[in-house]
Design an enzyme around this catalytic site. Structure first.
Site, PDB file in Angstrom:
ATOM      1  N   HIS A  17      36.001  10.640  -8.778  1.00 53.58           N
ATOM      2  CA  HIS A  17      36.031  12.089  -8.559  1.00 53.58           C
ATOM      3  C   HIS A  17      37.463  12.563  -8.310  1.00 53.58           C
ATOM      4  CE1 HIS A  17      34.448  16.002  -7.085  1.00 53.58           C
ATOM      5  NE2 HIS A  17      35.497  15.946  -6.273  1.00 53.58           N
ATOM      6  N   GLU A  18      38.145  11.890  -7.401  1.00 54.75           N
ATOM      7  CA  GLU A  18      39.518  12.287  -7.074  1.00 54.75           C
ATOM      8  C   GLU A  18      40.467  12.023  -8.238  1.00 54.75           C
ATOM      9  OE1 GLU A  18      40.031  14.048  -4.571  1.00 54.75           O
ATOM     10  OE2 GLU A  18      38.126  13.692  -3.553  1.00 54.75           O
ATOM     11  N   HIS A  21      40.690  15.129 -10.358  1.00 54.96           N
ATOM     12  CA  HIS A  21      41.638  16.118  -9.822  1.00 54.96           C
ATOM     13  C   HIS A  21      43.081  15.661 -10.086  1.00 54.96           C
ATOM     14  CE1 HIS A  21      38.538  18.432  -7.915  1.00 54.96           C
ATOM     15  NE2 HIS A  21      38.193  17.472  -7.065  1.00 54.96           N
TER      16      HIS A  21
END
Length: 356
Positions: A17-18, A21
């Site tokens: 997920h990170e 980003h």
């Protein structure tokens, strides 16, 4: 090994997920000041590479990426330099904010592709019983018939068959195998009462057949696994959204909400049941993480997306007081749900219903 495996799985989901980003920020030239797996002030491991500090922290069920100019408390304190989150075009900021959830959905898709390529046990589309005076009986279907296709769509599993019938709203053409010979028949399903996954009584098309219970190993080619994975990811996303809607409408009781302990427990069980079960559960949790992070709660990515859309429409930023109050409300909702999940987990442990 199960507990360690479950923590590794959850940590990997957070990392992915990170990573979304992180890569989106890098793509648009935004400086990434920190990339952490886990929460807490203590750093078990840290390394500075270029402009970014990479770290591993003691609370493994979380993580974060700190971008230059990012502020969760005062929207008026913004760095608008060219390598800042607020120094780039608004649409680029939206992409960065949504990239984490997109990567979770991408990961689920890739896991479903892998599952499609593996041989797994599935209920075969073989008739075990034909109910009297129902469409299948009137059309001549018998016990032992294998349904090959419905309306030209191949039915490799009983689930394929069931979904094809559920989607029908007119006559359906069924091709079936009997004594090594192919036959076809046309019938009109009739509506009857059934139950959905949430236990609600619904009306749906039925033809009056029951599975034989025969189980077969099923796998897909690489090309076939892509639409299979896309469908599974889409259906999983719908299920998560429906679950949220059913929870707020009272269909799903709040006692069903699970917390971190439930996730770790079920992941541990999945690691023990084999790679396909583990991949399937990991994909579902990844979809869950991706969808929930898009909810318009200020403490989540969806909240920041909402604020950014507000800026795009009104050409102004929220006041510090408004931003602070909404952010606090978001954290209260988020922590409340986490607390409810933990409370339910503790009750399950006390009552002996938590699988370990």
């Amino acid at each position: 090994m199960g507990i360690i495996g479950s923590i590794l799985v959850l940590s990997f989901l957070v990392f992915f997920h990170e990573l979304g980003h992180f890569l989106a920020a890098k793509l648009f030239g935004v400086r990434v000041e920190a990339f952490s797996i886990g929460f807490g002030k203590t750093r078990i491991f840290k390394k500075q590479i270029g402009e970014t500090e990479y770290s591993l922290r003691p609370i493994p069920l979380g993580g974060f990426v700190q971008l230059k100019g990012q502020s969760d408390f005062d929207p008026t304190l913004r760095d608008i330099s060219s390598d800042s989150l607020y120094g780039i075009a608004t649409y680029k900021r939206l992409i960065i904010l949504a990239a984490g959830s997109f990567f979770n959905l991408l990961l689920a898709f890739l896991l479903f592709v892998a599952i499609g390529l593996m041989e797994k046990n599935e209920l075969a589309p073989v008739v075990g019983k034909v109910e009297a005076n129902m469409p299948a009986n009137l059309a001549g279907l018998k016990r032992g018939d294998e349904i090959l296709s419905i309306n030209g769509m191949q039915t490799r599993t009983w689930e394929d068959l069931s979904k094809a019938i559920a989607k029908s709203n007119s006559e359906i053409e069924i091709v079936f195998l009997r004594d090594s010979k192919e036959y076809q028949t046309i019938l009109m399903p009739q509506y009857g009462e059934s139950k959905n996954i949430f236990g609600e009584r619904i009306s749906r098309p039925l033809i009056g057949i029951v599975s034989s219970g025969e189980v077969r190993l099923v796998s897909y080619s690489f090309m076939d696994s892509i639409p299979y994975a896309f469908h599974q990811t889409l259906e999983s996303s719908k299920l998560i959204l429906q679950s949220i809607e059913k929870m707020f409408s009272g269909v799903v009781p709040l006692s069903e909400v699970g917390g971190v302990v439930s996730i770790v427990s079920i992941t541990k069980k999945a690691t023990e049941l084999g790679i396909i079960t583990l991949f399937g559960f990991t994909a579902l949790i990844s979809v869950n993480l991706g969808i929930l992070n898009l909810l318009p709660i200020p403490a989540l990515d969806g909240g920041h997306i909402l604020f950014t859309l507000y800026e795009m429409l009104t050409k102004r930023i929220p006041t510090q007081n408004t931003f602070y109050r909404l952010s606090m409300a978001g954290w209260i909702v988020l922590l409340g749900l986490m607390g409810l999940g933990l409370y339910n987990d503790i009750l399950r442990i006390i009552n002996g219903t938590m699988p370990f």
